[in-house]
Design an enzyme around this catalytic site. Structure first.
Site, short mmCIF file in Angstrom:
data_model
loop_
_atom_site.label_atom_id
_atom_site.label_comp_id
_atom_site.label_asym_id
_atom_site.label_seq_id
_atom_site.Cartn_x
_atom_site.Cartn_y
_atom_site.Cartn_z
N ASN A 69 43.77 42.56 36.46
CA ASN A 69 45.19 42.20 36.41
C ASN A 69 45.36 40.78 36.90
OD1 ASN A 69 46.89 41.93 39.06
ND2 ASN A 69 45.39 43.53 39.51
N ALA A 70 46.31 40.11 36.26
CA ALA A 70 46.70 38.76 36.71
C ALA A 70 48.21 38.70 36.57
CB ALA A 70 46.02 37.71 35.86
N GLY B 229 50.25 37.72 38.82
CA GLY B 229 50.70 36.42 39.33
C GLY B 229 51.89 36.53 40.25
N CYS C 9 46.25 34.77 48.36
CA CYS C 9 46.78 33.75 47.44
C CYS C 9 46.31 32.36 47.87
CB CYS C 9 48.30 33.77 47.38
SG CYS C 9 49.11 34.78 48.60
N LYS D 223 45.59 41.82 54.74
CA LYS D 223 44.85 42.34 53.59
C LYS D 223 43.90 41.27 53.08
CE LYS D 223 45.32 44.62 49.18
NZ LYS D 223 46.26 45.35 48.31
N ILE E 274 39.89 46.52 50.28
CA ILE E 274 39.86 45.16 49.83
C ILE E 274 40.95 44.93 48.77
CG2 ILE E 274 37.39 44.79 50.20
CD1 ILE E 274 36.93 45.44 47.21
N GLY F 195 39.93 50.56 47.02
CA GLY F 195 39.13 49.99 45.95
C GLY F 195 38.47 51.12 45.18
N GLY G 248 45.32 52.68 44.34
CA GLY G 248 46.10 51.85 43.43
C GLY G 248 45.94 52.32 42.00
#
Ligand SMILES: Cc1cc2nc3c(=O)[nH]c(=O)nc-3n(C[C@H](O)[C@H](O)[C@H](O)COP(=O)(O)OP(=O)(O)OC[C@H]3O[C@@H](n4cnc5c(N)ncnc54)[C@H](O)[C@@H]3O)c2cc1C
Ligand SMILES: Cc1cc2nc3c(=O)[nH]c(=O)nc-3n(C[C@H](O)[C@H](O)[C@H](O)COP(=O)(O)OP(=O)(O)OC[C@H]3O[C@@H](n4cnc5c(N)ncnc54)[C@H](O)[C@@H]3O)c2cc1C
Ligand SMILES: Cc1cc2nc3c(=O)[nH]c(=O)nc-3n(C[C@H](O)[C@H](O)[C@H](O)COP(=O)(O)O)c2cc1C
Ligand SMILES: Cc1cc2nc3c(=O)[nH]c(=O)nc-3n(C[C@H](O)[C@H](O)[C@H](O)COP(=O)(O)O)c2cc1C
Ligand code: FES
Ligand code: FES
Lengths: 322, 274, 322, 274
Positions: free
Chosen positions: C79-80, C82, C140, C175, C201, C253, C275
């Site tokens: 995923n990106a 953003g 980020c 995180k 992670i 993860g 997730g």
């Protein structure tokens, strides 16, 4: 001996160059996964590979880690073989002579725990029959520098490459680890020190817990993760390195199909190595080569080499060498 | 050497039988492999799903163009295998590994199996029957519900003594207890959990009884190339261990690969501690 | 509303502590994967989770990256997104009030591009209804330090944590990213700066190439790899961090089953986050909790917390806090 | 709101039909989902194998307790799906997404489909037939071999005009050419590749024809929580886009999620460039 239906005569030029070495095709059997190919010869002709990378050889004989040394994981496996091997003396006396009848080109692999060890072992590999290049597995702990992994650090990586380059005439390939924040400085350090190519990537650090026994599955606790699970990590490493390198990249990590191999080539790799996938499907080199050729044909390319970097903006401005 | 004739074969799942809680019996049409299977050989199964390496499973029966597997749901791969519908196509690689040997001069032999360690013995029993050599079989397990395959072996007309740790089937005690209580055998074959095999090797070696055992480790490649499945064996023993050897100066053993140098080893050759 | 057959009354104490926060069970819905649970409520009761971590909130509204933003990979996804989001102002006015009726405890997540931004946004999260802790997504790029990722560096990580701790009274969770050579110094820096826990992670950097189009699949080129593929990497990070930390770890993860969650707990995690697995099976928290309880029972433990570190030698000598 | 009644259902694969090279038609017994499926809704399929996220596929037909899927082998997941044997159990989540709406006042409508964009229109055609409203259908594709599902739609008794870029079936040209050559429609429904949808929206917006389109993006969660599938839409439009909104100060649009706020959007609301 298995062959694939519909794999016609190659209509395109599959040859690639890794420094001064010429491989008949861009497929390489990854180090530690293929021995010299003899075990696979019962099911597939190992000559399907453009080259076979030998298991990494160390100066001294090594028994490797305690058992268990492997563990299956989702879309992958962990291994902690621990560089088991007979050491360079035994290798030269008992095994190297057989390389004269190797089914395809051989890339020798060297592992070491000090710069001097790398240089000494690599020097003795130079000139062995059918050996066309030497790969340096710089993913082991550096005893000269408090056990930090060589390839975690640009200077250590450069020191190994430079020391080896001084002693050997064959092309030298630095095999780097993905367990770093940024692969670019390490890859650049290898290039500056004279590496003729880089191999990306070695296995990713991971571990598994046996929840029935409440202990790590591997006796060594952690191991290297390989197989399709790591493919996106590996493709990213190749892409990143290709932004900054002039020398060719051998891409690897989870290749099982032609499509997978094309990801690496288009991301900037000149050749690709296949490790774990041989265990699931010994015919993998036949399938992958056929599908790479098909793709080159579909794109009306006359060489497989022309696929390199197709997806990569950096390649629009680069020329010839790959 | 017949053990080296291997095939990569698309087998068809022809039967699927629940035999006890957690235990399954699968029949697979796989003519090339079934036709060549020897006692203690195994197949490496490409289980559909997210598995990057094949699962090694011993060949239980082999008859005509069909072989069968007898296995327990240990973890993710065996659970998945147990749930495949009849008709599924499965890629098998095999038969892999060396075999138990049947000395032509043998007067009789004793089989010692622990739990699923019974798997290699259906084929061995058939060989002994063909050769007309007497065979006695001892099978042990922790409790009755872990004793599987015994009935199938009995169907061959073989007498089997069973024992369980908790006495829920046969004699209470372990297979070594049973072995001790009998006349010294001429030849022993063993397969089972490591602790049992270790005890069996001591028993056989102390009494100088020839003994062949089939061992197990977690496999990666099942082909002899990943060096993930090694066991230390006495240097210069029967096994063609290939490289790499242990350092000559320090240790008097080689590391043999269970997947290809075994799974069968001579009890006298296996070194249990490093 | 789905429930699981055979999930009997909990016979063991499932509560865990993350700093001063008490969660009714150790399962957390991972940031960016669950919103506030409403979308899942049609299929499963989101109250199955001990806590839900909100999508990371930034100071300014952000549109996120161009499409495509997600891609399937072997046993995982990239995923990106953003950090698409409405920004803190909009969040406080339009969304925070609804937290009063949240189905379970809420952990707010903050992302930022400077130390000051983290501190400012986190301060405004303190005291929102049902919010029991604040997670800092320090993965980020840091604009104060030439765009290097905060969590790639111990000092940057510590700076963020320290600045936030000064402004908030809720427990603070750092995180961390796995894209580092060694997680230990980063985790220790977070602890020294006052973090009450770490989450391990975040997604692993990766990419995929669309070989038909000969371009990266994601518009952003690289993205974060999540799902079962990364589980061995994540378990290893938890194991390593648990060697050196006193504060609790939230492990995540690739958790899809109770067995997977147990790997993390036994490796040293106090809680686990889920997730990607919610996307495949919304019932995952029910299954995982049932199986964790079963394992605790099988081991005759009276609390789930007692599973923490069972496989880890460091825990033999540690006491109480987890 | 019926679109929000979703089920997680274990469906059984009851039929599997090869309809053209690379194209497949699967029948699935899935009573809860089939019973509630509306035009343009989709299911998220948990394909067995090494896939961590579900595959979204449009619901083609739905009749009694069975629904069907019409799909192409695009990549690994669809290839795997195409090879599952009849009898396989598949977990479906659905029906997902909003639906095409059928205005009660409509005099007639035109459907415009490109290639597999035909999928949402079997259910819509049934609705129109039930409502007794006239419908004309235009289907286009690059060439004849990519025109699938047309016969099934014709079986409903609907007249369909086809066109292909290369003239291998129907008129030579694209669907917009065909649309232009006709009287202005009262209402348009569209589904197909992005370039076609974009042209269709310009066409409809310029002529002020109400137009609903069903869009596609790569999905992660299919549930509205990962924000992986967004499309910019005019602020204040029909779609309940939920958060997050575009920054109010700079841009006059919201980012809507195709998976849950769509897949159906009003042509007038979709903003094609950012
Ligand atoms: C040559 C060979 C032949 C084999 N033949 C058979 C056979 O005929 N029938 C059969 O049932 N198995 C057989 N096995 C064992 C089987 O391959 C393994 O048990 C395998 O690990 C199961 O895979 P899995 O993914 O299902 O479980 P995994 O995920 O690998 O294991 C799950 C859990 O089970 C435990 N576990 C796994 N295997 C064993 C074991 N053998 N003993 C004790 N605990 C274990 C692990 O520690 C772990 O906690 C054989 C193994 C080899 C090497
Ligand atoms: C709501 C929704 C409904 C859908 N309904 C259908 C349907 O009814 N029938 C159907 O066949 N597909 C449908 N799709 C598309 C399908 O989900 C995707 O094509 C999916 O990516 C296929 O997955 P894969 O793993 O097989 O291929 P991937 O591995 O994702 O893709 C492989 C290759 O195909 C290309 N590709 C993938 N999908 C497309 C596409 N749609 N158009 C052009 N190139 C593409 C990729 O770029 C890549 O090169 C739908 C998608 C959505 C979001
Ligand atoms: C069992 C095993 C042993 C390996 N041994 C070595 C080794 O000795 N030297 C080395 O450079 N890489 C070694 N590797 C790493 C592989 O060469 C390769 O880099 C990695 O596995 C990723 O490729 P794959 O996913 O195709 O296997 C080994 C990998 C495996 C699985
Ligand atoms: C679609 C998506 C969006 C995510 N967004 C965030 C985010 O905003 N902040 C954050 O800290 N982590 C984010 N993550 C990372 C997850 O919280 C989690 O750390 C990671 O996905 C590993 O867990 P999993 O394998 O169970 O998904 C996101 C993950 C996914 C898949
Ligand atoms: S399993 Fe690979 S060498 Fe034996
Ligand atoms: S696919 Fe996740 S929000 Fe749409």
């Amino acid at each position: 001996m298995a062959t694939l239906n519909g794999s016609a005569q190659p209509r395109i030029d599959t040859r690639v160059r890794i420094g001064s070495a010429r491989l008949k095709n861009p497929l390489v059997a990854a180090s530690g996964c293929y021995n010299r190919g003899a075990e696979f010869a019962r099911v597939v002709d190992p000559a399907a590979y453009g080259a076979i990378v030998l298991k990494s050889i160390t100066a001294q004989p090594r028994l490797g880690n305690a058992m268990p040394r492997v563990a299956p994981t989702p879309a992958g496996m962990l291994n902690a073989i621990g560089l088991q091997g007979p050491g360079i003396e035994y290798f030269l006396t008992h095994e190297a002579p057989a390389l004269a009848s190797a089914p395809t080109a051989i890339i020798a692999s060297v592992a070491g725990f000090s710069v001097a060890e790398f240089a000494a072992v690599a020097a003795r590999m130079d000139g062995l029959p059918n050996v066309v290049a030497i790969e340096l597995d710089v993913s082991c702990p550096n005893v000269d520098r408090e056990g930090e992994c060589f390839a975690a650090d640009p200077d250590s990586t450069a020191a190994v490459v430079a020391a080896v380059k001084e002693r050997v005439s064959l092309p030298v390939i630095a095999k780097l680890t993905p367990n770093v924040a940024d692969i670019k400085p390490i890859a650049l350090a290898a290039q500056s020190a004279g590496a003729d190519a880089v191999s990306l990537i070695n296995a990713v650090r991971g571990m598994a817990v046996d929840v029935t026994a409440a202990r790590p599955v591997l006796a060594n606790v952690s191991g290297g993760l390989s197989g399709p699970a790591i493919r996106p990590i590996a493709v990213n490493a190749v892409w990143e390195a290709a932004k900054v390198l002039r020398i060719p990249i051998i891409g690897m990590g989870g290749i099982e199909t032609g499509r997978d191999a094309l990801e690496f080539l288009m991301a900037g790799a000149t050749a690709v190595a296949i490790g774990t996938a041989n265990f699931r499907d010994p015919l993998v080199p036949l399938r992958v080569l056929r599908d790479i050729e098909k793709e080159a044909e579909r794109r009306k390319l006359s060489t497989v080499a022309a696929l390199t970097g197709l997806a990569h903006p950096s390649f629009a401005t680069k020329t010839g060498t790959r | 050497m017949p053990a080296h004739q291997q095939s990569l074969e698309d087998a068809t799942l022809v039967s699927r039988e629940f035999i006890a809680p957690g235990f399954w019996h699968l029949g697979l049409r796989s003519p090339h492999i079934a036709g060549r299977a020897g006692a203690a050989q195994y197949v490496a199964v490409d289980i559909p799903g997210d598995f990057a390496v094949r699962l090694p499973l011993g060949i239980w029966t082999a008859d005509g163009d069909t072989l069968s597997l007898l296995f327990r749901e240990w973890g993710t791969r065996t659970e998945r295998l147990a749930r495949l519908p009849v008709g599924t196509t499965l890629s098998l690689l095999g038969p892999l590994g060396n075999r138990f040997t049947t000395p032509t001069s043998a007067k009789g032999a004793t089989i010692v199996a622990g739990g699923l360690g019974i798997v290699p013995f259906w084929l061995l029993a058939k060989e002994y029957q063909r050769a007309g050599i007497a065979l006695e079989v001892i099978v042990g397990a922790r409790s009755k519900d872990l004793l599987v395959g015994v009935d199938t072996l009995r169907e061959l007309g073989i007498t089997i003594a069973t024992c369980t740790d908790d006495g829920s089937d046969g004699t209470q005690g372990n297979v070594i207890d049973l072995l001790r209580a009998r006349p010294k055998p001429d030849l022993i074959y063993g397969c089972g959990p490591p602790a049992m095999l270790r005890a069996l090797c001591s028993f056989a070696n102390e009494r100088h009884v020839p003994c062949q055992i089939s061992m197990e480790e977690t496999f990666g490649c099942s082909l002899g190339t990943c060096w993930g499945c090694v066991v230390p064996v006495r240097r210069g023993c029967d096994q063609a261990t290939g490289y790499p050897r242990a350092p000559a100066d320090s240790r008097a053993y080689d590391l043999a690969r269970v997947c290809i140098d075994g799974t069968v080893f001579q009890a006298a050759d296996v070194l249990w501690q490093r």
